[in-house]
Design an enzyme around this catalytic site. Sequence first.
Site, PDB file in Angstrom:
ATOM      1  N   GLU A 152      -3.782   2.690  -6.920  1.00  0.00           N
ATOM      2  CA  GLU A 152      -4.112   3.717  -5.941  1.00  0.00           C
ATOM      3  C   GLU A 152      -3.164   4.913  -6.076  1.00  0.00           C
ATOM      4  OE1 GLU A 152      -6.543   2.132  -2.417  1.00  0.00           O
ATOM      5  OE2 GLU A 152      -4.442   1.959  -1.928  1.00  0.00           O
ATOM      6  N   HIS A 182       0.850  -1.191   0.000  1.00  0.00           N
ATOM      7  CA  HIS A 182       0.000   0.000   0.000  1.00  0.00           C
ATOM      8  C   HIS A 182       0.892   1.249   0.000  1.00  0.00           C
ATOM      9  CE1 HIS A 182      -2.728   3.086   1.456  1.00  0.00           C
ATOM     10  NE2 HIS A 182      -3.729   2.317   1.052  1.00  0.00           N
TER      11      HIS A 182
HETATM   12  P1  PGA Z   1      -9.280   6.450   0.802  1.00  0.00           P
HETATM   13  O1  PGA Z   1      -8.165   5.350   1.016  1.00  0.00           O
HETATM   14  O2  PGA Z   1     -10.542   5.743   0.371  1.00  0.00           O
HETATM   15  O3  PGA Z   1      -9.427   7.129   2.130  1.00  0.00           O
HETATM   16  O4  PGA Z   1      -8.793   7.382  -0.259  1.00  0.00           O
HETATM   17  C1  PGA Z   1      -8.016   4.291   0.109  1.00  0.00           C
HETATM   18  C2  PGA Z   1      -6.833   3.451   0.463  1.00  0.00           C
HETATM   19  O5  PGA Z   1      -5.825   3.999   0.909  1.00  0.00           O
HETATM   20  O6  PGA Z   1      -6.879   2.217   0.357  1.00  0.00           O
END
Ligand code: PGA
Length: 226
Positions: free
Chosen positions: A149, A92
């Site tokens: 992401e 992540h």
């Molecule tokens: P968020 O986080 O929905 O708060 O943008 C997503 C993530 O980091 O998995």
Amino acid sequence: MKRIFIANWKARKTIKEVTTWLKEAQPSLEESLDEVVICPDFVSLTVVVGLLKDTSLKVGAQDISQFETGPYTGEVTAKMLEGLAQYCLIGHSERRHYFGETNEVIARKVERAWQSKITPVICFENLGQLIERPILKETPKQSALYAYEPPSAIGTGKPESEKEAKKVLAEFKNLSREWRLLYGGSVDPENVNVFLELGYVGVLVGTASLEAEEFVKIVSKPYALR
Ligand code: PGA
């Protein structure tokens, strides 16, 4: 095809809060025909596993050790998670930025997950990170999910633009048509369909998963599209 909805609570809930959340959300989430995965922190994980036993909901870990069993104070190994977590977030953006995880570390974690038959959710901020060996290696022989992401979208309330999300998905599919890609970054009940309609197989939800009601709305929403 089943869509995949993952709630990533990060380091934000006590066991008491987790229990309340599940009591509220579980009946509605169980109605879903899609795959719903809850990723608690390690302190709450076994509690969540107990509460979700005999339900259709799945449990995921937020991280996994790059090491096998051994003298690694503070680590949670893949072996410890066997039989508890079906999924594990790996690499992540927050792990990269706050804990210095490199592509090499992430690749080792993916291997550990596979050894324990845990499906890794391999997160990347841009395709360069994914393509760069050794994360990618070859087409995985075992089950894997990927999650795009972009850091600018994580926790900011500003999701990736539709145009860019479409481009990344197309380039990802050029790598392999069989791989499954999720989108994560400021997903909420209003914008979730944008990403699902583009062809993302699911979403990874942080902030909007903290309130049970919001996450239920996200999971329930796509039914209107079927
Ligand atoms: P968020 O986080 O929905 O708060 O943008 C997503 C993530 O980091 O998995």
